[in-house]
Design a protein around this motif. Structure first.
Motif, PDB file in Angstrom:
ATOM      1  N   GLY A  21       0.797  -1.216   0.000  1.00 16.25           N
ATOM      2  CA  GLY A  21       0.000   0.000   0.000  1.00 16.25           C
ATOM      3  C   GLY A  21       0.830   1.266   0.000  1.00 16.25           C
ATOM      4  O   GLY A  21       0.381   2.303   0.478  1.00 16.25           O
ATOM      5  N   GLU A  22       2.049   1.178  -0.521  1.00 16.15           N
ATOM      6  CA  GLU A  22       2.948   2.335  -0.559  1.00 16.15           C
ATOM      7  C   GLU A  22       3.446   2.605  -1.980  1.00 16.15           C
ATOM      8  O   GLU A  22       4.647   2.601  -2.240  1.00 16.15           O
ATOM      9  CB  GLU A  22       4.149   2.074   0.359  1.00 16.15           C
ATOM     10  N   GLY A  28      -2.319   3.130  -6.454  1.00 17.10           N
ATOM     11  CA  GLY A  28      -2.259   2.067  -5.464  1.00 17.10           C
ATOM     12  C   GLY A  28      -3.223   0.926  -5.672  1.00 17.10           C
ATOM     13  O   GLY A  28      -3.188  -0.054  -4.928  1.00 17.10           O
ATOM     14  N   SER A  29      -4.108   1.020  -6.666  1.00 17.94           N
ATOM     15  CA  SER A  29      -5.021  -0.098  -6.882  1.00 17.94           C
ATOM     16  C   SER A  29      -4.236  -1.286  -7.440  1.00 17.94           C
ATOM     17  O   SER A  29      -3.270  -1.135  -8.188  1.00 17.94           O
ATOM     18  CB  SER A  29      -6.170   0.297  -7.802  1.00 17.94           C
ATOM     19  N   THR A  67      -7.466   0.827  -1.138  1.00 19.37           N
ATOM     20  CA  THR A  67      -6.590   1.193  -0.026  1.00 19.37           C
ATOM     21  C   THR A  67      -7.303   2.243   0.826  1.00 19.37           C
ATOM     22  O   THR A  67      -8.248   2.889   0.369  1.00 19.37           O
ATOM     23  CB  THR A  67      -5.257   1.773  -0.544  1.00 19.37           C
TER      24      THR A  67
END
Length: 168
Positions: A21-22, A28-29, A67
């Motif tokens: 998730g970074e 971020g998907s 996220t």
């Protein structure tokens, strides 16, 4: 056709960032397109890296979840859209009121002018004509002349029920 070791390293690092998730280069998907963008390689290169693609499919086989940043962004967008709808509705309501007031004001103006004209043409007590009141034209030696009466513009609308109330 396998990919180079450098490309494989880029893809593994990009996969780790996305799964953690970074992301650095995407929203971020968890999609293959974002894997390619995050690794800064082409979409075709991702599909040539069969081993990495197999790992990706195993880890992302579950439904794609958003996220926390995406959830917050989407909630903010929904709230802003709601506020925009409410503001536009209020603006439309106020514009309608403004238009109605402008119409009423224009009608009152022309009615006032008509009443003033009627008043100015009534004879005064003692039989004198009110025409002596105007000075227009007197100074130029032409005699007294009435100013041109303004006509009601065609675009001025009367409010609903005006004809019934005023007999026009």
């Amino acid at each position: 056709m396998p990919v180079s070791a450098a490309t494989e390293t880029k893809l593994r690092e990009a996969m780790a960032r996305l799964l953690a998730g970074e992301p650095l280069h995407t929203d971020g998907s968890l999609t293959k397109e974002n894997l390619a963008r995050e690794a800064r390689v082409s979409h075709a290169t991702v599909h040539r890296a069969e081993e990495i693609l197999g790992e990706w499919n195993a880890k992302v086989a579950r439904p794609v979840r958003r996220t926390p940043g995406e959830v917050q962004r989407d909630e903010t967008i929904a709230e802003l859209r709601k506020q925009l709808r409410e503001t536009k509705a209020k603006a439309n309501e106020l514009q309608g009121k403004l238009d109605a007031l402008a119409t009423v004001t224009a009608n009152l103006y022309f009615e006032n002018r008509e009443l003033k004209e009627k008043e100015s043409t009534r004879p005064e007590p003692g039989g004198r004509s009110p025409r002596h009141r105007t000075l227009e034209g007197v100074r130029s030696g032409e005699g007294a002349r009435w100013p041109e009466r303004p006509r009601r513009p065609e675009h001025v609308l009367r409010p609903r029920g005006y004809e019934q109330d005023h007999g026009t």
